[in-house]
Write a protein that holds these residues in place. Structure first.
Motif, short mmCIF file in Angstrom:
data_model
loop_
_atom_site.label_atom_id
_atom_site.label_comp_id
_atom_site.label_asym_id
_atom_site.label_seq_id
_atom_site.Cartn_x
_atom_site.Cartn_y
_atom_site.Cartn_z
N HIS A 13 4.52 69.28 -83.43
CA HIS A 13 2.94 69.15 -83.17
C HIS A 13 2.13 68.97 -84.10
CE1 HIS A 13 2.11 73.24 -85.36
NE2 HIS A 13 3.73 73.30 -85.39
N ASP A 54 2.44 72.35 -91.48
CA ASP A 54 2.92 73.16 -90.44
C ASP A 54 2.80 72.15 -89.31
OD1 ASP A 54 3.66 74.59 -88.33
OD2 ASP A 54 2.93 76.48 -88.88
N GLY A 55 3.68 71.57 -88.80
CA GLY A 55 3.59 70.62 -87.53
C GLY A 55 3.34 69.31 -87.72
N GLU A 80 0.40 73.95 -80.16
CA GLU A 80 1.32 74.74 -80.35
C GLU A 80 1.01 75.96 -80.93
OE1 GLU A 80 4.88 76.35 -82.77
OE2 GLU A 80 2.82 76.07 -83.42
N GLU A 81 0.07 75.91 -81.87
CA GLU A 81 -0.51 77.17 -82.61
C GLU A 81 -1.25 78.00 -81.86
OE1 GLU A 81 0.87 77.79 -85.27
OE2 GLU A 81 1.25 76.00 -86.56
N HIS A 101 10.51 70.67 -89.18
CA HIS A 101 9.43 71.53 -89.48
C HIS A 101 9.48 72.13 -90.78
CE1 HIS A 101 6.55 74.83 -88.58
NE2 HIS A 101 6.41 74.02 -87.29
ZN LIG Z 1 4.39 74.85 -86.43
#
Ligand SMILES: [Zn+2]
Length: 413
Positions: free
Chosen positions: A84, A95-96, A127-128, A195
């Motif tokens: 993501h 992150d992502g 996603e978050e 990830h």
């Molecule tokens: Zn993530």
């Protein structure tokens, strides 16, 4: 065409991540902040689209904005990779986004090496949960794990309270076609998401790659203990019904039970509410949350059952009453042994240190797993920090992951 070295890949990944960490891709200059249906999110999808089109991919979006890029016509089988590219509201660069950038790097390498691999890159929407407070939203829609009333009514924007449905329409999407989002997974023969780890296991064990064997399932619950509110000075110790003591005993018992269960089981009390919460008052009521997780359902669920009993017993022994209310449970997601094995062989062939591990955090891959054989690859992040501007990961590890993922997919097709 010249073949890019691992160092070359790392430089490319670093360049992409740094580029996406600047305006116009983030709403904040202090953190990465991008989420569904904002101009910054739109710009990010457009950037990925341009990069993928340059290497011959056809890029489209599902009716709600999950990005899909293929080097084969739709419907033709392909191997899925991605993650993501939205962030937490006070997020970091990795992150992502590092997962999607690394998937893009896999596509570039396959293109340069003329491997003719059928690939499909996916960047899942939201996603978050930064836009609508709903984690894994895009992949849950794709997997059909939501219903229409959630999108029309229940899921509302954190910024203005308007429904997801309204926001999707305003951004030019077609929420009434949400069921067609399921087509994102059509024809996928497998799926690998890379990830950052979001913990310190890889760093502390000196490994550069984690090959995920399962994503933890969990039980979320609350315990409410009813005591008797009294004056903290005037009430002698033997005349009290103090619910904080049940909290204390339950916290220690949770630690003991989780350790005893082993097999990756963890238990956490993250929220504590003491009523009335005054220095000179014995509480009348305490509420605390339980987050109990693990890669093996029987192990962590057994802890959840035992801790409910332990809290009730502790309260009763002290003349009080405790209620245990479950909020949500989700089973663990085992990864596909065939893909895990291919990743492990590919990792071993590089000579770099790797380990098998489970993921304690949830990922979009859990939803992909409903229909497709899946696996995940982790890279270390410094001190385990994530969901924060201090988040840091090494593009050289991502380049290594790209090489391993490409080799694994090649070996599977
Ligand atoms: Zn993530």
């Amino acid at each position: 065409m010249a073949v890019t070295t691992r160092d070359g890949s790392a430089a490319r990944i670093e360049r992409d991540i740094e580029h996406l960490a600047t305006a116009p891709y983030t709403r904040s200059s202090e953190a990465i902040r991008r989420y569904a249906y904002t101009p910054e999110y739109r710009n990010t999808l457009d950037w990925f689209t341009r990069e993928l089109e340059q290497i011959g991919f056809t890029v489209s979006e599902d009716p709600l904005g999950t990005l899909v890029a293929r080097n084969r016509p739709s419907g033709v089988p392909a191997f899925g990779i991605g993650s993501h590219c939205d962030s937490n509201r006070n997020g970091g660069k990795y992150d992502g986004t590092m997962g999607v950038v690394t998937a893009l790097e896999v596509c570039r390498l396959a293109h340069e090496q003329e491997l003719d691999l059928p690939l499909q890159l996916v960047s899942f929407l939201e996603e978050e949960g930064s836009g609508f407070g709903q984690m894994l939203l895009g992949s849950r829609i794709v997997a059909g794990r939501i219903d229409e009333s959630d999108l029309r009514e229940r899921f509302r924007a954190i910024d203005d309270g308007r429904s997801f449905w309204e926001h999707a329409e305003a951004a030019g999407y077609e929420p009434s076609r949400w069921r067609e989002c399921a087509a994102v997974l059509d024809g996928l023969t497998g799926w690998i998401e890379m990830h950052i780890e979001q913990a310190r296991v890889l760093q502390d064990t000196g490994n550069r790659i984690g090959i995920v064997t399962a994503i933890a399932g969990y039980v979320h619950a609350d315990v409410v203990v009813h005591g008797r509110g009294d004056h903290a000075g005037a009430t002698p110790m033997d005349l009290r019904l103090d619910p904080t003591l049940v909290l204390a005993e339950t916290a220690l018992e949770l630690e003991r039970l989780a350790r005893e269960a082993g097999r990756g089981t963890v238990g956490t009390i993250g929220e504590v509410e003491v009523d009335p919460g005054l220095i000179n008052a014995i509480a009348s009521r305490v509420r605390f949350s339980l987050d109990i997780r693990g890669p093996e359902d029987d192990a962590y669920r057994d802890v959840a059952g035992k801790i409910a009993t332990a809290a009730a017993t502790s309260a009763e022994a002290r003349g009080m009453h405790a209620e245990y209310v479950e909020r949500q449970r989700l089973p663990a997601t085992p990864m596909d042994e065939g893909i895990v094995g291919a990743l492990e062989r590919a990792a071993a062939a590089t000579g770099e240190p790797y380990r098998r591990m489970h993921s304690g955090a949830a990922h979009d891959t859990m939803c992909v797993a409903d229909r497709v054989p899946v696996a995940m690859v982790f890279v270390p992040c410094v001190d385990g920090i994530s969901h924060h501007p201090a988040e840091d990961a090494d593009p050289a590890d991502a380049a290594l992951a790209a090489e391993i993922i490409l080799a694994a997919i090649t070996s599977l097709l």
